[in-house]
Design an enzyme around this catalytic site. Sequence first.
Site, PDB file in Angstrom:
ATOM      1  N   ASP A 102      35.240  14.195  19.890  1.00  0.00           N
ATOM      2  CA  ASP A 102      36.279  13.188  20.116  1.00  0.00           C
ATOM      3  C   ASP A 102      35.646  11.829  19.847  1.00  0.00           C
ATOM      4  OD1 ASP A 102      38.671  12.013  20.613  1.00  0.00           O
ATOM      5  OD2 ASP A 102      38.850  12.671  22.690  1.00  0.00           O
ATOM      6  N   PHE A 106      39.241   7.290  23.923  1.00  0.00           N
ATOM      7  CA  PHE A 106      39.983   7.895  25.032  1.00  0.00           C
ATOM      8  C   PHE A 106      39.101   8.011  26.273  1.00  0.00           C
ATOM      9  CE2 PHE A 106      41.221  11.744  27.360  1.00  0.00           C
ATOM     10  CZ  PHE A 106      42.520  11.425  27.683  1.00  0.00           C
ATOM     11  N   GLY A 227      47.730  11.856  23.414  1.00  0.00           N
ATOM     12  CA  GLY A 227      48.475  11.119  24.427  1.00  0.00           C
ATOM     13  C   GLY A 227      49.199  11.994  25.430  1.00  0.00           C
ATOM     14  N   ASP A 277      41.825  21.880  23.815  1.00  0.00           N
ATOM     15  CA  ASP A 277      40.564  21.672  24.532  1.00  0.00           C
ATOM     16  C   ASP A 277      40.887  21.096  25.889  1.00  0.00           C
ATOM     17  OD1 ASP A 277      41.124  18.816  23.505  1.00  0.00           O
ATOM     18  OD2 ASP A 277      39.491  18.573  24.939  1.00  0.00           O
ATOM     19  N   CYS A 315      38.311  42.376  33.278  1.00  0.00           N
ATOM     20  CA  CYS A 315      37.806  41.308  32.406  1.00  0.00           C
ATOM     21  C   CYS A 315      36.564  41.814  31.661  1.00  0.00           C
ATOM     22  CB  CYS A 315      37.459  40.076  33.240  1.00  0.00           C
ATOM     23  SG  CYS A 315      36.584  38.790  32.316  1.00  0.00           S
ATOM     24  N   CYS A 317      34.167  39.891  30.387  1.00  0.00           N
ATOM     25  CA  CYS A 317      33.102  38.880  30.339  1.00  0.00           C
ATOM     26  C   CYS A 317      31.789  39.452  30.865  1.00  0.00           C
ATOM     27  CB  CYS A 317      33.517  37.617  31.099  1.00  0.00           C
ATOM     28  SG  CYS A 317      33.031  37.560  32.831  1.00  0.00           S
ATOM     29  N   CYS A 320      31.896  40.200  34.689  1.00  0.00           N
ATOM     30  CA  CYS A 320      32.832  41.182  35.250  1.00  0.00           C
ATOM     31  C   CYS A 320      32.643  42.583  34.701  1.00  0.00           C
ATOM     32  CB  CYS A 320      34.277  40.755  34.994  1.00  0.00           C
ATOM     33  SG  CYS A 320      34.712  39.169  35.736  1.00  0.00           S
ATOM     34  N   HIS A 353      32.830  33.175  33.200  1.00  0.00           N
ATOM     35  CA  HIS A 353      34.078  33.939  33.318  1.00  0.00           C
ATOM     36  C   HIS A 353      35.272  33.110  32.818  1.00  0.00           C
ATOM     37  CE1 HIS A 353      37.378  36.326  34.843  1.00  0.00           C
ATOM     38  NE2 HIS A 353      37.872  35.177  35.287  1.00  0.00           N
TER      39      HIS A 353
HETATM   40  N1  GUN Z   1      41.928  13.639  24.646  1.00  0.00           N
HETATM   41  C1  GUN Z   1      43.106  13.937  25.252  1.00  0.00           C
HETATM   42  N2  GUN Z   1      44.111  13.192  24.723  1.00  0.00           N
HETATM   43  C2  GUN Z   1      43.556  12.405  23.772  1.00  0.00           C
HETATM   44  C3  GUN Z   1      44.087  11.415  22.863  1.00  0.00           C
HETATM   45  O1  GUN Z   1      45.284  11.115  22.841  1.00  0.00           O
HETATM   46  N3  GUN Z   1      43.194  10.829  22.024  1.00  0.00           N
HETATM   47  C4  GUN Z   1      41.859  11.144  22.030  1.00  0.00           C
HETATM   48  N4  GUN Z   1      41.054  10.521  21.174  1.00  0.00           N
HETATM   49  N5  GUN Z   1      41.344  12.062  22.868  1.00  0.00           N
HETATM   50  C5  GUN Z   1      42.186  12.684  23.718  1.00  0.00           C
HETATM   51 ZN    ZN Z   2      35.083  37.835  33.915  1.00  0.00          ZN
END
Ligand code: GUN
Ligand code: ZN
Length: 390
Positions: A102, A106, A227, A277, A315, A317, A320, A353
Amino acid sequence: MASTMSASSAALTFELVAKCSTTRARASILTLPHGPVNLPMFMPVATQASLKGLTPEQLEATGCRLCLNNTYHLGLKPGQEVLDAVGGAHKLQGWNHNLLTDSGGFQMVSLLKLATITEEGVRFLSPHDGSPMLLTPEHSMSLQNSIGSDIMMQLDDVLVTTSPDAVRMREAMERSVRWLDRCIAAHKNPDRQNLFCIIQGGLDLDMRRECCREMVARDTPGIAIGGLSGGEAKDDFCKVVATCTELLPELKPRYVMGIGYPEDLVVSVALGADMFDCVWPTRTARFGNAVTKFGVLNIRREKYAADFGPIEEGCGCPCCRPAGEEGMMGITRAFVHHNAAKETVAAHLLTLHNVWYQLDLMRQAREAIIADRYPAFVRQFFEQLYPDRQ
Ligand code: GUN
Ligand code: ZN
């Protein structure tokens, strides 16, 4: 589908493998400089070039082939000189698979109260020595070039979606488009690193559409929707994702940023998103929480003190799995409970896990899409999670 469809840019290939016949869910293969990844997928967050509590080998054992790092954190420490000297973040952390970074803005705005945004970039005081610093689109790209991430994110101007200020929201959206142009111009390795744009515009669907058109015209190899995850209502969240996916090119990966609750992943996949993420699954592990198909269990609760079952029955993993397989002893809830208050081993086991759970959920979703039974998969997922509501 009769045949697969694919598209390539300099450092990425996107191959559409299957499309659900009743929802917008898709299964695809995204090939990046450090190998292929199956989409849809969840990407764990290794903010400081490590996933807290796991070695790179353990992360690899979960099946993860793409994780996140943060430009802001790595730019401060170890800093660009060290990154250049070691040859990038893959070498720094001993990770031969893909990395996504990233851009940093942010994190600064969400972590530092003192960050201010101007057309130039994001101004902030260094958390190390309090000195004034400026992160511009050019500087973020330079840092991400030194990091060598397989996917780099543009610097964007992010507001929480619930911000009531429509004028400021429009300024942030339009500025994010201008900053994308500056990022594209500053990117030194487009043949080895993929720059993704980020669609902004809050909960205003017309503003989102306008942003989609502007961003798509810049033809980046992948596209993110930003956002969100800022406390908006679920139906607002869904409307934004659906409005964007409707306008996005079919043969590019679509990444919804900051999303990590299992139910949000499953719904966003149905709306046509491919990548996600979030720090939540790994952070909540450090508070003693196990993410399971029946919901989140706090293993610190007393009722687990003499529970000799695995963290989650069935599971696959490494924690588990039944004893004897792959040389692992069986790990019980009682063992995790016993250690959860003081010893870090409980956090390690729950992190392993939870990451496995998130990746496996997306693997199962992908199989369901390929078999064209995604709606049935979604129904079963929600029935298990909320059995009382049926
Ligand atoms: N991580 C979660 N939302 C955002 C976003 O809108 N912009 C950026 N750069 N990272 C994020
Ligand atoms: Zn597990």
